[in-house]
Design a protein around this motif. Structure first.
Motif, PDB file in Angstrom:
ATOM      1  N   VAL A   1       0.686  -1.743  -8.980  1.00 42.55           N
ATOM      2  CA  VAL A   1       0.651  -0.918  -7.773  1.00 42.55           C
ATOM      3  C   VAL A   1      -0.713  -1.079  -7.115  1.00 42.55           C
ATOM      4  N   GLY A   2      -0.723  -1.398  -5.829  1.00 39.90           N
ATOM      5  CA  GLY A   2      -1.968  -1.539  -5.083  1.00 39.90           C
ATOM      6  C   GLY A   2      -2.216  -0.325  -4.208  1.00 39.90           C
ATOM      7  N   TRP A   3      -3.487   0.074  -4.118  1.00 37.36           N
ATOM      8  CA  TRP A   3      -3.893   1.187  -3.264  1.00 37.36           C
ATOM      9  C   TRP A   3      -4.629   0.632  -2.053  1.00 37.36           C
ATOM     10  N   ARG A   4      -4.393   1.272  -0.902  1.00 39.35           N
ATOM     11  CA  ARG A   4      -5.061   0.836   0.324  1.00 39.35           C
ATOM     12  C   ARG A   4      -5.600   2.025   1.099  1.00 39.35           C
ATOM     13  N   ASP A   5      -6.726   1.785   1.747  1.00 40.63           N
ATOM     14  CA  ASP A   5      -7.297   2.730   2.697  1.00 40.63           C
ATOM     15  C   ASP A   5      -7.201   2.064   4.059  1.00 40.63           C
ATOM     16  N   GLY A   6      -6.114   2.374   4.780  1.00 39.33           N
ATOM     17  CA  GLY A   6      -5.815   1.615   5.989  1.00 39.33           C
ATOM     18  C   GLY A   6      -5.433   0.205   5.604  1.00 39.33           C
ATOM     19  N   ALA A   7      -6.163  -0.776   6.127  1.00 38.67           N
ATOM     20  CA  ALA A   7      -5.870  -2.175   5.804  1.00 38.67           C
ATOM     21  C   ALA A   7      -6.661  -2.675   4.603  1.00 38.67           C
ATOM     22  N   ASP A   8      -7.579  -1.854   4.096  1.00 39.78           N
ATOM     23  CA  ASP A   8      -8.466  -2.292   3.032  1.00 39.78           C
ATOM     24  C   ASP A   8      -7.889  -1.948   1.662  1.00 39.78           C
ATOM     25  N   LEU A   9      -7.963  -2.901   0.734  1.00 39.71           N
ATOM     26  CA  LEU A   9      -7.527  -2.675  -0.635  1.00 39.71           C
ATOM     27  C   LEU A   9      -8.561  -1.826  -1.368  1.00 39.71           C
TER      28      LEU A   9
END
Length: 250
Positions: A111-119
């Motif tokens: 599972v990947g987390w993002r803040d907007g477009a940033d990983l």
């Protein structure tokens, strides 16, 4: 190419991690002056005394299986160093001197987390940052994010610098002398060998190397209590054996 076996998951009750630097020495019969020069590669030496009752009382079995795998020293062993100074101090300090990357999964999938477009990358522990440099002719690492005004590193400990988030191995160097943080939680570590760049830092890490067992232990089980296997190792370099084939049978 030589087979290199991982050290089994067995606890140690005694350890050594040091360096051997062979020299040739001579003395002038005219002046009496002494001369010394290196005559062989420096190599690390390691000793491990392993508990037979470690790992849920499976330690002796692991030791015997390792002996079979290395076949008297034909096979090699990958070792990671234990703390050189008092191991309980190192264990207590890990919470505020190290961080480790956290991976998230769901139903077995990453599972990947993002803040907007940033990983977003997650870490557990204390995230320290450091910048390599030099001062007074010595390689140094300036580390921030430490508790203020306290002893943060001891001589002989290892520090690892990770230059970016994708770097999971890092580069490791040995610390020469004690280092203390200032009131802002900044400390300057004097190093035996230079690092380069800047990034996340872990203090109190391990060195690693590939070794040949120079002593193959035998150990007699007593009627009661623990018994131990005492190993002696000498470092081997990849170019001496045509490369390494890393194997983890455990």
């Amino acid at each position: 190419m030589a087979n290199v076996y991982a050290w089994p998951p067995v606890g140690a009750v005694g350890t050594e991690w040091t360096e051997d630097a062979p020299v040739n020495s001579s003395r002038s019969i005219i002046t009496g002056r002494d001369y010394a020069s290196a005559h062989a590669r420096k190599r690390r030496l390691a000793s491990i005394t392993a508990s037979s009752l470690g790992r849920g009382a499976s330690g002796a079995g692991y030791m015997e299986m390792l002996k079979r795998f290395i076949a008297g020293g034909v096979g090699l062993v990958r070792l990671n160093s234990y703390p050189i100074n008092w191991h309980l101090d190192a264990a207590a300090a890990a919470a505020w001197r190290q961080s480790h990357r956290v991976s998230w999964t769901h139903a077995g999938d990453d599972v990947g987390w993002r803040d907007g477009a940033d990983l977003v990358t997650w870490f557990s522990g204390a995230v320290l940052t450091g910048t390599a440099g030099a001062s007074g002719g010595w390689p140094i690492l300036t580390v921030t994010g430490l508790p203020p005004s306290r002893l943060v590193a001891r001589p002989g400990e290892f520090v690892t610098l990770f230059v970016n988030l994708a770097d999971l191995t890092g580069a490791t160097a040995q610390i020469v002398t004690e280092a203390r943080s200032d009131a802002d939680g900044v400390a300057v570590l004097r190093l035996f060998s230079a690092l380069s760049g800047s990034g996340r830092v872990n203090i109190g890490t391990s060195d690693t190397g590939v070794f040949r067992a120079t002593t193959i232990p035998r150990s007699v089980q007593p009627v009661g209590g623990d018994w131990t296997y005492s190993w002696q190792f000498r470092e081997v370099f990849a170019d001496e054996v045509g490369g390494f084939e890393e194997i983890n049978p455990w």
